[in-house]
Design an enzyme around this catalytic site. Structure first.
Site, mmCIF file in Angstrom:
data_model
loop_
_atom_site.group_PDB
_atom_site.id
_atom_site.type_symbol
_atom_site.label_atom_id
_atom_site.label_comp_id
_atom_site.label_asym_id
_atom_site.label_seq_id
_atom_site.Cartn_x
_atom_site.Cartn_y
_atom_site.Cartn_z
ATOM 1 N N PRO A 137 -16.247 -5.274 11.487
ATOM 2 C CG PRO A 137 -16.969 -3.120 10.885
ATOM 3 C CD PRO A 137 -15.984 -4.197 10.518
ATOM 4 C CG MET A 138 -19.491 -8.853 11.628
ATOM 5 S SD MET A 138 -19.295 -10.646 11.466
ATOM 6 C CE MET A 138 -17.940 -10.935 12.634
ATOM 7 C CB CYS B 106 -24.628 -1.563 6.992
ATOM 8 S SG CYS B 106 -25.914 -2.517 7.837
ATOM 9 C CG ASP C 123 -18.619 -15.002 -0.327
ATOM 10 O OD1 ASP C 123 -19.284 -14.700 0.672
ATOM 11 O OD2 ASP C 123 -19.118 -15.178 -1.455
ATOM 12 N NE ARG D 278 -21.558 -13.406 5.997
ATOM 13 C CZ ARG D 278 -22.118 -13.768 4.837
ATOM 14 N NH1 ARG D 278 -23.254 -14.448 4.851
ATOM 15 N NH2 ARG D 278 -21.544 -13.472 3.687
#
Length: 334
Positions: free
Chosen positions: A24-25, A108, A210, A233
């Protein structure tokens, strides 16, 4: 190291057979992007984080983040807050709207979240963590999961202790990002703590942080023995990374990026989804950041400014077609 690797897990009644999850972003994993990542191999996608404070749900942005019954199952949403009762009520409200899995955010690192003692700040207070998990799990009849970090700081890595509390309180899966809150997104993720969490609990653990390539995915799985992987990401501008990881783990060989024609089709589908979801004006604005990520992956980041000047869906679609034609010509000249 290219042996075949099997992963997969279940959250309650929902099997995630390939073990790959889209993180979730906020401002990124909206319905169009989740749909695209599912199409490109994500076994599970998590909707954007929403606040537990329902008085803030009246905005259009918040309403769009809430569960929608027309999405594929399982529908999973993340909630954030620091008040156990408020989080429990937010979980109930989301389930009433169609959520089938509730995820609690304790990962977060953003200041505006942590200053309210929410997100990863909660890891400093194991007693409060226990109260939150206890109330939320008992408030709903759907699976509840937890996303967290390795701790608050390098000297306060308490992910194993929090994981044990979570399992005790009925949490059905854990996602652990391999950084502390203090790290934010700086430096390299570490996986030793994740491996300790996997050994300490009997519920599925999903490794996060990562994981930027198929080879790195396999490396993280071997280091941690986690049952799943969560990507955030790394999927921005490259949603096909899920298919590439799945192929590498299953077949032991790397898969090329989609052809330029396939990428163009993907981008156009994504843009159309944004226009349909947000309307032409907001859709055009939101498309700019997503196209920026695609251009970065294509080595064309400097062309983002030209795209950002466009103010209509038609102009954006035409520009994308011209961009892909340009890339195709460049490829033939190599």
């Amino acid at each position: 190291m290219n042996g075949k690797t099997q992963i997969g897990f279940s959250i309650g009644p929902y099997p995630i057979e390939n073990g790959l999850v889209l993180a979730p972003m906020a401002g990124v994993t909206d319905a169009p992007f989740r749909a695209l990542c599912r199409q490109q191999g994500a076994g599970l996608t998590v909707a954007e984080m929403v606040t537990a404070d329902q008085t803030l749900w009246h905005t259009r942005k918040s309403r769009l983040r809430l569960p929608h019954l027309d999405e594929p199952e399982p529908r999973m949403i993340q909630i954030a807050g620091a008040d156990p009762q408020m989080l429990a009520e937010a979980a109930q409200a989301n389930v009433a709207l169609g959520a089938q899995i509730i995820d609690i955010n304790m990962g977060c690192p953003a200041k505006k979240v942590c200053k309210k003692a929410a997100g990863s700040a909660l890891m400093r207070d194991p007693k409060l963590v226990e109260q939150i998990l206890h109330q939320v799990v008992r408030a709903v009849d759907v699976p509840v999961t937890l996303k967290m970090r390795t701790g608050w700081s390098a000297s306060e890595r308490n992910a194993v202790a929090i994981a044990k509390i979570a399992e005790q309180e009925g949490i059905q899966a854990l996602t652990v990002h391999g950084r502390t809150r203090e790290d934010k997104f700086q430096g390299e993720a570490e996986y030793a703590t994740l491996a300790e969490v996997v050994q300490a609990v009997g519920i599925p653990v999903i490794a996060n942080g990562d994981i930027t390539s198929a080879r790195k995915a396999q490396e993280v799985l071997q280091l941690t023995q986690a049952q799943g992987l969560m990507l955030g990401r790394a999927a921005q501008g490259r949603p096909w990374i899920f298919n590439q990881i799945h192929h590498y783990l299953a077949q032991g060989e790397e898969q090329q990026d989609p052809s330029l024609a396939e990428q163009e089709q993907m981008i156009c589908t994504h843009l159309q989804g944004l226009y349909a979801t947000y309307g032409d004006i907001m859709g055009v604005r939101i498309a700019r950041k997503h196209l920026g990520w695609y251009l970065k992956e294509q080595g064309q980041a400097e062309r983002r400014h030209a795209f950002n000047l466009l103010d209509s869906p038609e102009a954006q679609r035409l520009w994308v077609a011209e961009q892909m034609n340009l890339l195709q010509r460049m490829k033939h000249c190599d």
